[in-house]
Enzyme design. Sequence first.
Site, short mmCIF file in Angstrom:
data_model
loop_
_atom_site.label_atom_id
_atom_site.label_comp_id
_atom_site.label_asym_id
_atom_site.label_seq_id
_atom_site.Cartn_x
_atom_site.Cartn_y
_atom_site.Cartn_z
N HIS A 9 45.85 40.94 27.09
CA HIS A 9 45.68 42.27 26.52
C HIS A 9 46.43 43.31 27.35
O HIS A 9 46.32 43.34 28.56
CB HIS A 9 44.19 42.60 26.45
N ASP A 21 68.46 45.60 22.11
CA ASP A 21 69.80 45.44 21.55
C ASP A 21 70.69 44.81 22.61
O ASP A 21 70.27 44.58 23.75
CB ASP A 21 70.35 46.77 21.03
N HIS A 39 64.74 57.65 26.48
CA HIS A 39 65.39 56.36 26.72
C HIS A 39 65.32 55.99 28.20
O HIS A 39 65.15 54.81 28.54
CB HIS A 39 66.84 56.41 26.24
N TYR A 76 70.02 52.42 20.43
CA TYR A 76 68.58 52.54 20.68
C TYR A 76 67.73 51.58 19.86
O TYR A 76 66.56 51.84 19.61
CB TYR A 76 68.11 53.99 20.46
N ALA A 77 68.30 50.45 19.45
CA ALA A 77 67.55 49.45 18.69
C ALA A 77 66.77 48.57 19.67
O ALA A 77 67.11 47.41 19.92
CB ALA A 77 68.49 48.62 17.83
N ASN A 78 65.73 49.17 20.23
CA ASN A 78 64.89 48.51 21.22
C ASN A 78 63.45 48.91 20.95
O ASN A 78 63.18 50.01 20.48
CB ASN A 78 65.23 49.00 22.63
#
Length: 131
Positions: free
Chosen positions: A20, A28, A98, A120-122
């Site tokens: 948990h 990316d 970021h 920013y594809a994270n």
Amino acid sequence: MKKHGMLNSHIAKVLADLGHTDLIAIADAGLPVPDGAPKIDLSLTAGVPAFRDVTSLVAGEMAVEKVIAASEIKDANPENASFIESHFSAQTIEYMSHEEFKRLTQKAKAVIRTGEMTPYANCILQAGVIF
């Protein structure tokens, strides 16, 4: 041989070991992975595998309590921002700069690198519990 679910043995082990509030990052191709952070590199070529595919599959194998993304994704990559908002509509979504996001990846149990080539594809998935 495993028949169902996550076939990648490295990802399957990380998922099985999550507790948990543990974190797993999906990145990316350009996100720097901190020294010492376990990296699972799935990238094959530009765009393969895609951020959305990997995120959907990993999230489908775990209890996700919260999703964290860089606030810059909203303007720089609205398609993937929309994906995060719709795919995780039942979870808390937290946005941060970021730079803060990159620092947080240091706490991830693993950083899964995709072949995604959009900005920013994270995201970071925070584990929930199944009970």
